[in-house]
Design a protein around this motif. Sequence first.
Motif, PDB file in Angstrom:
ATOM      1  N   UNK A  65       0.819  -1.209   0.000  1.00  0.00           N
ATOM      2  CA  UNK A  65       0.000   0.000   0.000  1.00  0.00           C
ATOM      3  C   UNK A  65       0.852   1.258   0.000  1.00  0.00           C
ATOM      4  N   UNK A  66       1.938   1.227   0.770  1.00  0.00           N
ATOM      5  CA  UNK A  66       2.821   2.393   0.818  1.00  0.00           C
ATOM      6  C   UNK A  66       3.498   2.619  -0.533  1.00  0.00           C
ATOM      7  N   UNK A  67       3.879   1.521  -1.195  1.00  0.00           N
ATOM      8  CA  UNK A  67       4.505   1.641  -2.512  1.00  0.00           C
ATOM      9  C   UNK A  67       3.526   2.255  -3.507  1.00  0.00           C
ATOM     10  N   UNK A  75       1.219   8.245  11.972  1.00  0.00           N
ATOM     11  CA  UNK A  75       1.469   6.917  11.401  1.00  0.00           C
ATOM     12  C   UNK A  75       1.884   7.007   9.942  1.00  0.00           C
ATOM     13  N   UNK A  76       1.332   7.979   9.215  1.00  0.00           N
ATOM     14  CA  UNK A  76       1.627   8.133   7.791  1.00  0.00           C
ATOM     15  C   UNK A  76       2.113   9.557   7.529  1.00  0.00           C
ATOM     16  N   UNK A  77       2.532   9.801   6.306  1.00  0.00           N
ATOM     17  CA  UNK A  77       2.979  11.147   5.941  1.00  0.00           C
ATOM     18  C   UNK A  77       1.806  12.122   5.956  1.00  0.00           C
ATOM     19  N   UNK A  78       2.048  13.369   6.315  1.00  0.00           N
ATOM     20  CA  UNK A  78       0.982  14.375   6.215  1.00  0.00           C
ATOM     21  C   UNK A  78       0.650  14.656   4.758  1.00  0.00           C
ATOM     22  N   UNK A  79      -0.522  15.235   4.516  1.00  0.00           N
ATOM     23  CA  UNK A  79      -0.981  15.433   3.145  1.00  0.00           C
ATOM     24  C   UNK A  79      -1.324  16.872   2.822  1.00  0.00           C
ATOM     25  N   UNK A  80      -1.329  17.179   1.524  1.00  0.00           N
ATOM     26  CA  UNK A  80      -1.755  18.497   1.066  1.00  0.00           C
ATOM     27  C   UNK A  80      -3.254  18.673   1.263  1.00  0.00           C
ATOM     28  N   UNK A  97      -6.882   4.291   8.933  1.00  0.00           N
ATOM     29  CA  UNK A  97      -7.280   2.901   9.176  1.00  0.00           C
ATOM     30  C   UNK A  97      -7.968   2.255   7.985  1.00  0.00           C
ATOM     31  N   UNK A  98      -8.498   3.056   7.063  1.00  0.00           N
ATOM     32  CA  UNK A  98      -9.272   2.473   5.956  1.00  0.00           C
ATOM     33  C   UNK A  98      -8.767   2.936   4.595  1.00  0.00           C
ATOM     34  N   UNK A  99      -7.481   3.290   4.510  1.00  0.00           N
ATOM     35  CA  UNK A  99      -6.937   3.826   3.264  1.00  0.00           C
ATOM     36  C   UNK A  99      -7.083   2.839   2.113  1.00  0.00           C
ATOM     37  N   UNK A 100      -7.311   3.407   0.923  1.00  0.00           N
ATOM     38  CA  UNK A 100      -7.246   2.648  -0.322  1.00  0.00           C
ATOM     39  C   UNK A 100      -6.944   3.637  -1.435  1.00  0.00           C
ATOM     40  N   UNK A 101      -6.447   3.147  -2.562  1.00  0.00           N
ATOM     41  CA  UNK A 101      -6.201   4.037  -3.694  1.00  0.00           C
ATOM     42  C   UNK A 101      -7.484   4.682  -4.183  1.00  0.00           C
ATOM     43  N   UNK A 102      -8.579   3.904  -4.104  1.00  0.00           N
ATOM     44  CA  UNK A 102      -9.852   4.467  -4.550  1.00  0.00           C
ATOM     45  C   UNK A 102     -10.280   5.614  -3.638  1.00  0.00           C
ATOM     46  N   UNK A 103     -10.016   5.499  -2.339  1.00  0.00           N
ATOM     47  CA  UNK A 103     -10.336   6.597  -1.417  1.00  0.00           C
ATOM     48  C   UNK A 103      -9.547   7.846  -1.789  1.00  0.00           C
TER      49      UNK A 103
END
Length: 473
Positions: free
Chosen positions: A264-266, A417-422, A448-454
């Motif tokens: 997912x990170x990749x 937990x993850x990188x901050x976002x724009x 907790x519910x990340x996906x590329x579609x999100x």
Amino acid sequence: MKRSELLFDAILVPVDFFALVMAGVVAYYLRISPYVQEVRPAVFQLDLPFINYLQLVIIVTSVIVGIFALQGLYAMQVTRRYLDELTRIFGGITLGFMLIIVYIFLSAELFQSRFILLAAYIVALVFVTLGRYGIRRLQILFLRRGVGIHRVALVGNGRSSWQLAEIFRQRPQLGYRVVAIPEAVRGDALENLYQRTGIDEVIQTDPSMPEEDNLVLLDFCDQYKIDYKYVPNLFETHAANVRFRQLGGVPVMELLRTPLDGWGRVAKRVMDLAGAGLGLLLLSPLLLLTALCIKWDTPGPVLYRQIRVGRNTKPFRIYKFRSMKVEYCTGEAYGGQSAKKFEQDLREKTNERSGPLFKMKRDPRITRMGRRLRRWRIDELPQLLNVLKGEMSLFGPRPHLPEEVEKYHKHHRKLFTIKPGMSGMAQVNGNAGLSFEQEAKLDIGYIESWSLWLDIILLVKTFLILTKDKNAV
């Protein structure tokens, strides 16, 4: 899964397909109608007769239905949240039409009727939404008459049993009817209950139920092929993402903090690099024009850098177009004690946000051009450089100042937990109109519910929010 549920879920596919095809047909006949022809005559009819156009519509419809399937809009379940379903419909149709526009642009072989594309897009949203609403209302009507109802037993003493019983009573559209709340777990009592009520689902509502009782309940459900659900304990509520592994032949369940662990990170990094690179390329004229406007408006640098806290609480310098007067910039090169004291006074007297963050409308430190930049979020475009450097992502929790992070509570630390976002969940769901606690909950939900579609949905919503968000300045 009830037969009626299978039927209604299966019906959604042809209903969506028919709605999308009809949207294309309606858009075509709107375009060639006398009313529209008087304003702008259609010339594409000679190059694209209706039969050829219909074939194209069917192909595009098949693609959009495929996108719907990937989004889980045909997943077998009793009910779906209206808002979630509408969001997925909007995202799926939008993505489908974006693909059409890209194909037309690259091939230059199809008709160039922007009216048909816009009309078909709007009508498709309306038709698909109405079609699904009609199916949902029909399903609820059947449920109210007892067709497709899940006869459920709530096993376990405690508040959860009565809470669920009250929820099922008040919301029959959920498809559950409580037929028993047994106080004890005994094999003979459960078998008598099954013979008497014909239960087809058990919900175990007591997280502290003894292991031997749980085994009796599981054996009973296995024997009679009854669906089994349970209310998790406090530890299990944190196990939103798990991975099964074997260590030396011993089975181990690993709790993943986010689906962004692993591949997912990749995938997200690839999307960030592509999006940031393309964004800088396409927006370069706007970036240059913005720099000239800032120079023309007030003296001082075009960009300024500010320390923010990123993933794993690691500080980094964020890039922004300067929207404040130089004397109030917080960067090392221009900040002063008086500016910091002025900001401290503003925080104490005029802060409109609850929690550790600071926000106020009509901030006296902002320049005339800065207000326009903030209104359209143009001041944040240089953060595409942070994305390329790997310090930020296109989407994620917003990065905050170190002095604000110091005021975080323990549960807020999950934001690192993850990188901050724009942009992110908070930005498209209220932005500065939210309390910090509401913002944190939205961002933690994203983690907790990340996906590329999100991320694709957030991209669409980010563009839409620019036209109506009033909390930007």
